[in-house]
Scaffold this active site. Sequence first.
Site, PDB file in Angstrom:
ATOM      1  N   HIS A 144       0.836  -1.205   0.000  1.00 45.24           N
ATOM      2  CA  HIS A 144       0.000   0.000   0.000  1.00 45.24           C
ATOM      3  C   HIS A 144       0.873   1.258   0.000  1.00 45.24           C
ATOM      4  CE1 HIS A 144      -3.764   2.218   1.151  1.00 45.24           C
ATOM      5  NE2 HIS A 144      -2.853   3.082   1.586  1.00 45.24           N
ATOM      6  N   GLU A 145       1.815   1.323   0.939  1.00 45.51           N
ATOM      7  CA  GLU A 145       2.675   2.516   1.034  1.00 45.51           C
ATOM      8  C   GLU A 145       3.604   2.624  -0.169  1.00 45.51           C
ATOM      9  OE1 GLU A 145       2.004   4.727   3.104  1.00 45.51           O
ATOM     10  OE2 GLU A 145       0.679   3.570   4.402  1.00 45.51           O
ATOM     11  N   HIS A 148       1.711   4.333  -3.006  1.00 41.10           N
ATOM     12  CA  HIS A 148       1.735   5.798  -2.881  1.00 41.10           C
ATOM     13  C   HIS A 148       3.057   6.359  -3.402  1.00 41.10           C
ATOM     14  CE1 HIS A 148      -1.982   6.247  -0.725  1.00 41.10           C
ATOM     15  NE2 HIS A 148      -1.584   5.583   0.350  1.00 41.10           N
ATOM     16  N   ASP A 221      -7.642   7.391   2.640  1.00 40.58           N
ATOM     17  CA  ASP A 221      -7.279   7.876   1.303  1.00 40.58           C
ATOM     18  C   ASP A 221      -8.515   8.102   0.442  1.00 40.58           C
ATOM     19  OD1 ASP A 221      -4.597   7.626   2.001  1.00 40.58           O
ATOM     20  OD2 ASP A 221      -4.467   5.577   1.242  1.00 40.58           O
TER      21      ASP A 221
END
Length: 338
Positions: A144-145, A148, A221
């Site tokens: 997930h990170e 980004h 988000d």
Amino acid sequence: MEKEHQINFWYVAAALIGVVLIQSYWVQLLTVGHIPYSEFRSLVESGKVTEVVVGDRSIYGKFADPADRTTEFATNKVDGELADYLSKYKVRYSGESDATWLTTLLSWVIPTLVFVGIWMFAIRRMAGGTRVLIPHEREVIAFHETGHALVAMALPGVDPVQKVSIIPRGIGALGYTIQRPVEDRFLMDRTELERKLAVLLGGRAAETIAFAAVSIGAADDLQKATDIARNMATRFGMVAELGQVSYDAEPARFLTPIPGMPAPSRWYSEVTTARIDAAVREIVDAAFFRARTILTANRALLEEMARTLIDNETLSDGVLATFAKRVDKATLPATAAA
């Protein structure tokens, strides 16, 4: 996702004040000696004091023949009759020490700094560090990170990524991606907002690529992305089909509604409401498609960076710069590369 701003002026000012206080206190320790009042009288009688400044309770002066670095002295006054009486029996005596402005200030500053230190290094770490994540959760957060970060690296004009971590931070964040603004910005155009949306949705896009099912980790988000898209449609006049019209001029809608308060009145029809909803959905979907296209083109790099993040828990400037150089930008959608 979080943004970290440049060093605050007040941090620098506080550091400078701290340095000045420490330097002043250190100089005072080296050059000013505190002596008993009985010794002061003996020095005066023997001619070893050149000048004095007499206060209500204290006396400050200079030695005629300084020893080592100590050139000045301070002593606390004692009642004259009592001093004579004690001197008669050769008793060494001194007055009670007065608190100086420096010691008074430090008595406030030091406890405050200790409290802040405990808060920063103990309470906050306990709040974030007590949670133990299972391996699958660590893997999901890492992808997930990384999503980004890779989308931010691929798009032009986006704030550079400074740090990516899967160490829980605070109460709500299981991981975080920090971007450092290169300059203060007060206006953003539609292209910039679309890029911001793509970065926000990069985490969810990465999950859809790496896993069979998505998690609840993208809730914040999605909320932020929806708010931005709705503002583009209703407040900023950035949707051609809706015209240069402000449908929602109330920033208070971002505040938590108070229970029992009536909902804000709408000044537009159900047809317009449907068009606004469709426009918001279209903006968000386009940003998600852009983010997923970028990550699909960099699938191998997404996997490698996520695995590196799992092994190291935190990726900083140097490592991130290496990954950024390897991002494939040739397959960016035309709207993203503009």
